[in-house]
Design an enzyme around this catalytic site. Structure first.
Site, short mmCIF file in Angstrom:
data_model
loop_
_atom_site.label_atom_id
_atom_site.label_comp_id
_atom_site.label_asym_id
_atom_site.label_seq_id
_atom_site.Cartn_x
_atom_site.Cartn_y
_atom_site.Cartn_z
N GLU A 135 1.86 -5.35 10.89
CA GLU A 135 1.35 -3.98 11.01
C GLU A 135 2.17 -3.24 12.07
O GLU A 135 2.26 -3.66 13.21
CB GLU A 135 -0.12 -4.00 11.41
N HIS B 166 3.59 -3.37 6.90
CA HIS B 166 2.50 -2.43 6.65
C HIS B 166 2.35 -1.46 7.82
O HIS B 166 2.96 -1.63 8.88
CB HIS B 166 1.17 -3.19 6.50
N GLU C 55 1.85 3.68 3.09
CA GLU C 55 2.32 3.12 4.35
C GLU C 55 3.83 3.29 4.45
O GLU C 55 4.61 2.36 4.25
CB GLU C 55 1.86 1.66 4.47
N HIS D 158 0.88 -1.18 0.00
CA HIS D 158 0.00 0.00 0.00
C HIS D 158 0.91 1.23 0.00
O HIS D 158 1.74 1.40 0.90
CB HIS D 158 -0.92 0.00 1.21
#
Length: 339
Positions: free
Chosen positions: A218, A154, A63, A60
């Site tokens: 994450e 991420h 990010e 993404h």
């Protein structure tokens, strides 16, 4: 040329669509570096250990924290301040989206792996096919019998009651590995979500196709380039550096009482333009709701909490129809296989 400046991120942002030229060069310590494509780097020491590592970020494009951290690791490898012992594939996932400062240009790249890219013709579909091929070529070149790892890095689009967490892809009967959970915990990632179904994410692709220990990791919240706090990622950066350099990982020092493992309870997909959550748009990841609570409506369908309590993760009502709009998680049960 990248060989002169050694800054993969700057080079990728300057050439997000096509490389001016491919590059191959050798460092003073004998490490071979290849830049075969935009945001793709293969680094191989002259005498590697028995492990192959894939590090990806920017699947993404907005990010940016993990992208910057990964670039710092690459800089350290190329300037010799960190000595590589593992074979390494570095992937910056969606360079045009990175330049645009957007999560995606047309579709979510992290829903296009395991062949899902064959169902469309956007830049993200083509990029997913390309990334798959580089991972395939990299693992196959290493050969069978080697340890394989893929950490897809991420950041989340919202606040979280648990700042750092990782999704452990469905392993189709293979046990979850405490060694890997301990590894992530040593890097400050002390919350793990166990997935129980096949998906089309990048980490699932590497896990399912090549038996890699793979995770979607994450690492906090989205910020623009240059606005991330490196200190918040220092622990995971140091742990990845230890892995690459074949240094002691310190797993024996992990306090497992600090680790929380969740099962994914529900995967709620959006099926209509009428999809809506019942909670606020800015509700944080890992906010819990009790049994019977209405989580979302989708046309004529209602989604309720089924377990005694379920916490929400990745709520996003703006995804395309057919895509995941929400995960809910519950504390792990005693029946899960670990080794």
């Amino acid at each position: 040329m990248l060989q002169d400046h050694k800054d993969l991120l700057a080079h990728t942002l300057a050439h997000p669509h096509h490389l001016p030229q491919t590059e191959t060069f050798t460092l003073a310590n004998g490490t071979k570096v290849q830049l075969p494509d935009v945001g793709v780097m293969i680094i191989e020491p002259s005498r590697p250990t028995e492990q192959d590592v894939v590090l990806s970020a920017g699947v993404h494009g907005n990010e940016t924290g993990p992208i910057e951290m990964l670039n710092e690791l690459v800089l350290a490898l190329l300037d010799g301040s960190l000595t590589l012992r593992s074979r390494l594939l570095v992937l910056l996932g969606n360079p045009p989206a990175m330049v645009a400062g957007k999560r995606e240009l047309e579709v979510n790249l992290n829903r296009l792996f395991s062949g899902a890219h064959q169902q469309g013709d956007t830049p993200e579909h083509h990029r997913a096919a390309l990334l798959e091929q580089y991972v395939r070529d990299f693992f196959e070149a290493g050969g069978e019998g080697r340890a394989r790892y893929h950490y897809d890095l991420h950041t989340a689009i919202r606040d979280s009651r648990r700042e750092k967490f990782a999704i452990y892809p469905f392993r189709h009967g293979r046990p979850w590995r405490w060694q890997q959970i301990d590894f992530l915990a040593s890097g400050g990632v002390e919350t793990i979500l166990l997935s129980h179904s096949a998906t089309t994410t990048f980490s699932y692709f590497s896990s399912n196709e090549f038996g890699a220990d793979a995770f979607t990791v994450e690492l906090g919240k989205v910020h623009p380039f240059g606005e991330n706090d490196p200190a918040r990622l220092a622990a995971i950066k140091q742990q990845l550096a230890r892995l690459l350099a074949a240094q002691p990982l310190g797993l024996e020092q992990v306090d497992r009482n600090r680790i929380t493992v969740f099962d994914v309870a529900q995967v709620i997909n959006k099926h209509s333009d009428d999809f809506a959550f019942t909670f606020a748009d800015d509700e944080a990841n890992f906010t819990p709701f009790p049994r019977g609570h209405l989580l979302a409506t989708d046309g004529g369908k209602a989604h309720y909490v089924v377990a005694e309590e379920e916490a929400i993760v990745f709520p996003n009502a703006r995804v395309a129809n057919g895509q995941r709009a929400l995960l809910t998680v519950v504390p792990v049960g005693s029946d899960q296989p670990f080794e």
